[in-house]
Design an enzyme around this catalytic site. Structure first.
Site, short mmCIF file in Angstrom:
data_model
loop_
_atom_site.label_atom_id
_atom_site.label_comp_id
_atom_site.label_asym_id
_atom_site.label_seq_id
_atom_site.Cartn_x
_atom_site.Cartn_y
_atom_site.Cartn_z
N CYS A 9 -0.81 3.22 -1.00
CA CYS A 9 -0.55 3.70 -2.36
C CYS A 9 -1.81 4.31 -2.95
O CYS A 9 -2.73 3.57 -3.35
CB CYS A 9 -0.05 2.55 -3.22
SG CYS A 9 0.22 3.00 -4.95
N CYS A 12 -2.51 3.35 -6.58
CA CYS A 12 -2.92 1.95 -6.71
C CYS A 12 -4.38 1.75 -6.28
O CYS A 12 -5.12 1.01 -6.92
CB CYS A 12 -2.06 1.04 -5.84
SG CYS A 12 -0.30 1.17 -6.12
N ASP A 13 -4.76 2.38 -5.17
CA ASP A 13 -6.03 2.05 -4.53
C ASP A 13 -7.04 3.19 -4.45
O ASP A 13 -8.17 2.98 -4.00
CB ASP A 13 -5.77 1.56 -3.09
CG ASP A 13 -4.90 0.32 -3.06
OD1 ASP A 13 -4.93 -0.45 -4.04
OD2 ASP A 13 -4.19 0.13 -2.05
#
Length: 168
Positions: A9, A12-13
């Protein structure tokens, strides 16, 4: 090496890979979206794709091709990931045409090869939509069988992550 260089992701990261060489595996819209998003943080992004053309929409392709930080490894697939001190250090790529292998140093790997919900077990039992997701009586999690509920990545067309089941 999930969480230690391998991710699924970008939103997300991605921030954790600031200044890194990141590899994105895939050739569809998801992969191009991840690559263009990650180029904001990365020193360089290499898109590894098993063919010599992308499946992504024309608009997504043009956006990726125009980004100076994005390079492409055509006709390639990842055969190994390598670690050093418990973190991703690189990949072995295999040319899908010649079979030759090469090493690609990288400290980030984002897998964006599409999403098929793992619902085969429920075919013929629970109602599925034409994309293979379980159907529920939204906004609830009720399926077509009383007492059976579904949540998470098997019903989620948007985020497509198992963690949505925990949230639900």
């Amino acid at each position: 090496l999930s969480g230690r260089g391998v991710s699924y992701c970008a939103t997300c990261d991605g921030f954790f890979f600031k200044g890194h060489h990141i590899v994105v595996v895939g050739g569809g819209d998801t992969a191009m979206e991840e690559a263009t998003f990650l180029s904001r943080f990365a020193e360089k992004v290499t898109v590894v794709h098993r063919r010599d053309t992308l499946r992504a929409s024309k608009a997504m392709q043009e956006r990726a091709f125009a980004d100076e930080k994005i390079e492409f490894a055509w006709n390639s697939e990842v055969t190994e990931i390598h670690e050093k001190d418990g973190k991703l250090s690189g990949l072995t790529l295999r040319d899908t045409v010649t079979g030759e292998t090469s090493e690609l140093p990288a400290t980030g790997l984002f897998v964006a090869i599409g999403h098929d919900p793992r619902t085969e077990l429920f075919k013929g039992v629970l109602a599925l939509d034409d994309q293979g997701y379980l159907t529920v009586d939204s906004p609830s999690t009720r399926t077509n069988i009383p007492g059976v509920f579904a949540a998470g990545d098997v019903v989620d067309h948007t985020y497509r992550q198992a963690i949505t089941a925990a949230g639900t």
